[in-house]
Design a protein around this motif. Structure first.
Motif, short mmCIF file in Angstrom:
data_model
loop_
_atom_site.label_atom_id
_atom_site.label_comp_id
_atom_site.label_asym_id
_atom_site.label_seq_id
_atom_site.Cartn_x
_atom_site.Cartn_y
_atom_site.Cartn_z
N ALA A 1 70.99 19.94 106.77
CA ALA A 1 71.25 19.51 108.14
C ALA A 1 72.58 20.09 108.62
CB ALA A 1 71.26 17.99 108.23
N ALA A 2 72.88 21.33 108.19
CA ALA A 2 74.14 21.99 108.55
C ALA A 2 73.85 23.40 109.06
CB ALA A 2 75.07 22.04 107.34
N HIS A 3 74.92 24.13 109.36
CA HIS A 3 74.89 25.58 109.65
C HIS A 3 74.00 25.95 110.83
CE1 HIS A 3 76.29 26.50 105.26
NE2 HIS A 3 77.16 25.77 105.95
N GLY A 4 73.77 25.01 111.74
CA GLY A 4 73.02 25.33 112.95
C GLY A 4 71.53 25.41 112.77
N TYR A 5 71.00 25.01 111.60
CA TYR A 5 69.56 24.98 111.41
C TYR A 5 68.97 23.74 112.12
CZ TYR A 5 70.34 28.74 108.06
OH TYR A 5 70.70 29.93 107.48
N LEU A 6 67.67 23.53 112.05
CA LEU A 6 67.00 22.62 112.96
C LEU A 6 67.55 21.19 112.95
CD1 LEU A 6 64.87 22.18 115.10
CD2 LEU A 6 63.16 21.89 113.30
N LEU A 7 67.77 20.61 111.77
CA LEU A 7 68.26 19.23 111.75
C LEU A 7 69.68 19.16 112.30
CD1 LEU A 7 66.83 17.89 108.35
CD2 LEU A 7 65.81 17.89 110.64
N SER A 8 70.44 20.22 112.09
CA SER A 8 71.78 20.32 112.68
C SER A 8 71.71 20.46 114.19
CB SER A 8 72.51 21.52 112.06
OG SER A 8 73.79 21.68 112.60
N GLN A 9 70.68 21.16 114.68
CA GLN A 9 70.48 21.31 116.12
C GLN A 9 70.21 19.95 116.78
OE1 GLN A 9 67.39 24.40 116.57
NE2 GLN A 9 68.44 25.51 114.92
N PHE A 10 69.48 19.08 116.08
CA PHE A 10 69.25 17.73 116.61
C PHE A 10 70.56 16.94 116.65
CE2 PHE A 10 64.77 18.48 116.37
CZ PHE A 10 64.21 17.56 117.25
N LEU A 11 71.43 17.14 115.67
CA LEU A 11 72.68 16.37 115.60
C LEU A 11 73.69 16.80 116.65
CD1 LEU A 11 73.17 16.30 111.71
CD2 LEU A 11 72.77 14.31 113.18
N VAL B 1 72.15 15.48 101.09
CA VAL B 1 72.10 16.04 102.45
C VAL B 1 73.26 17.01 102.60
CG1 VAL B 1 72.40 15.53 104.91
CG2 VAL B 1 70.97 14.04 103.50
N LYS B 2 72.99 18.17 103.19
CA LYS B 2 74.07 19.10 103.57
C LYS B 2 74.34 18.90 105.05
CE LYS B 2 75.75 23.78 102.88
NZ LYS B 2 75.58 24.97 102.03
N LEU B 3 75.58 18.60 105.38
CA LEU B 3 75.95 18.18 106.73
C LEU B 3 77.17 18.97 107.19
CD1 LEU B 3 75.23 15.86 108.83
CD2 LEU B 3 77.11 14.57 107.78
N ASN B 4 77.18 19.35 108.46
CA ASN B 4 78.39 19.95 109.01
C ASN B 4 79.49 18.91 109.13
OD1 ASN B 4 77.48 22.57 109.31
ND2 ASN B 4 77.39 22.53 111.55
N SER B 5 80.69 19.25 108.68
CA SER B 5 81.84 18.40 108.99
C SER B 5 82.18 18.56 110.47
CB SER B 5 83.04 18.79 108.13
OG SER B 5 83.34 20.16 108.26
N GLU C 1 76.94 16.91 100.98
CA GLU C 1 77.78 18.10 100.92
C GLU C 1 78.28 18.41 102.33
OE1 GLU C 1 77.61 22.94 100.19
OE2 GLU C 1 75.86 21.73 99.67
N LEU C 2 79.59 18.54 102.49
CA LEU C 2 80.17 18.83 103.80
C LEU C 2 80.54 20.29 103.91
CD1 LEU C 2 82.33 15.62 104.16
CD2 LEU C 2 80.34 16.24 105.54
N SER C 3 79.97 20.94 104.92
CA SER C 3 80.26 22.34 105.21
C SER C 3 80.60 22.41 106.69
CB SER C 3 79.06 23.21 104.83
OG SER C 3 79.36 24.57 104.99
N GLY C 4 80.25 23.51 107.36
CA GLY C 4 80.53 23.59 108.78
C GLY C 4 80.05 24.89 109.38
N GLY C 5 79.88 24.86 110.72
CA GLY C 5 79.57 26.07 111.46
C GLY C 5 78.09 26.35 111.65
N SER C 6 77.82 27.51 112.23
CA SER C 6 76.45 27.93 112.57
C SER C 6 76.47 29.45 112.75
CB SER C 6 76.01 27.26 113.88
OG SER C 6 76.82 27.74 114.96
#
Length: 412
Positions: A172-182, A223-227, A256-261
């Protein structure tokens, strides 16, 4: 005396990781025909297991063969043969290594030349400046699309469990679909899936809950999540903190906290909002802020290549340290640290002015080394960025042609 990095870690469900080092996910694009694992990936993952990491998180495995981050990626869905995935699990779990499958849907981050489904919560196209033409404008998802997506994530997780994986990491990170919903930048919906953070997180929470119900408590769920998105007006650290608390209620085993897209590749150390990231452990300050307020175990990744920095991560109240690119050039880096703690891993750096091309060249260099490892060769530390990019583009064109021929009746 061994570093704290080499102490075991017990997950909330009681399962134990032998040390605090995880091989974080990297895009490999090394699948055989039919998007299945083959000999090259078996060799690559065996090297990482032998190299001393406590946990391996696979490169992203797609939940839909018509929604790929790139050619040569792995797919695991309802009718996929399981034997190749069982073989990969057997290789990767050697040396008492724990193994999670990262499961993903790219949403709007599908290259135009791939064809297939280009979905997003809203019909907002990627803004890549002069490179925007590489991607199509996405279709806003219907309720039917959303329900299909939820079922796909659950199915892939269940199949991973059947194939012998110890858990899954929901991307759910890096601008992929679940990240797009967030992100409020890409989610402009007015229904139950958009608006408030609770609504924007509903899809991720629903998937995590249903995977737990299907796979049980003994199966690790991460879960991989953008910080943060590192774009003005985007998903930020305070949002991440609240989403981690929502996941905590589901007894998720690790975030796991990552970031960006693609638009702001912070995972490569570059932002789009002028915030400065650390030179190593890019997201540690965000991870520490969140770790201090949750009972859910936290992992962070981002440019880590030295044992002293890995130790700093663990001493900052973060439970696991993720290492990616450095393990492409030195797959046995953890074992080397045990013998010589001052050894530094090597990470390719491309300082070109064009950030999109620099990002592609960086990934190309990493993937070139992964292929060398998969072929049983030693990595090279002096690869030329431009040559790597050209070779990667030629290879991608060949794999894209193979993919489009295979699914000629399904892709545009």
């Amino acid at each position: 005396m061994a570093s704290v990095v080499f102490t075991p870690f017990t997950l909330p469900n009681g399962n134990v990781v032998k040390n605090r080092i995880a091989k974080a996910a990297m895009e490999e694009n090394m699948a055989d025909a039919n998007q299945l694992p083959g000999g090259a990936l078996f060799t690559l993952y065996r090297k990482w297991a032998e190299g001393g990491v406590g946990l391996i998180i696979t490169g992203n495995v797609m939940v839909d063969h018509l929604a790929m981050t790139g050619p040569g990626g792995l797919v695991l869905e309802a009718n996929t043969p399981l034997e190749p995935f069982k073989k990969l699990a057997a290789e990767a779990k050697q040396n008492n290594t724990r193994l999670w499958m990262q499961i993903n849907h790219p949403g709007r981050q599908v290259f135009k030349k791939m064809g297939g489904k280009v979905l997003s919560p809203s019909d907002i196209a990627l803004d890549m400046g002069k490179h925007s033409g590489l991607f199509e404008k996405p279709k806003a998802m219907t309720e039917e699309d959303i329900n299909d997506l939820i079922e796909r994530f659950v199915t892939t997780a269940s199949l991973a469990q059947q194939a012998g994986y110890d858990g899954v990491q929901i991307h759910a990170a890096h601008g992929y679909l679940l990240s797009q919903f967030l992100s409020p930048l890409t989610n402009k919906r007015k229904d139950n899936w958009g608006g408030s953070l609770e609504n924007r997180a509903r899809l991720l929470i629903t998937i995590a809950k249903k995977v737990r119900e299907k796979c049980g408590n003994a199966f690790d769920i991460a879960v991989k999540l953008n910080s943060a998105d590192f774009q003005r007006g985007g998903f930020d650290v305070n949002d991440a903190q609240q989403v981690v608390e929502m996941l905590s209620q589901l007894n998720v085993d690790l975030v796991e906290l990552s970031g960006g897209s693609y638009e702001a590749p912070a995972m490569q150390g570059r932002t789009a909002d002028e915030r400065t990231l650390s030179r190593e452990a890019y997201f540690l300050s965000f991870a520490k802020q969140i770790a201090d307020t949750t009972r859910t175990p936290i992992m962070t990744t981002g440019g880590i290549r030295r044992l002293s920095v890995a130790q700093q991560v663990i001493e900052s109240n973060v439970d696991m340290v993720g290492i990616a690119s450095a393990l492409a050039l030195t797959p046995d880096l953890p074992n080397r640290w045990l013998e010589a703690p001052d050894i530094e891993g090597v990470i390719p750096v491309v300082g070109w002015k064009d950030k999109t091309l620099a990002g592609l060249a960086t990934m190309a260099q990493v993937k070139r080394q992964l292929r060398r490892l998969g072929d049983g060769k030693k990595p090279t530390h002096n690869a030329i960025a431009l040559v790597s990019l050209i070779l990667d583009q030629l290879r991608a064109a060949k794999l894209t042609k193979r993919y489009r021929k295979q699914y000629a009746n399904e892709v545009r």
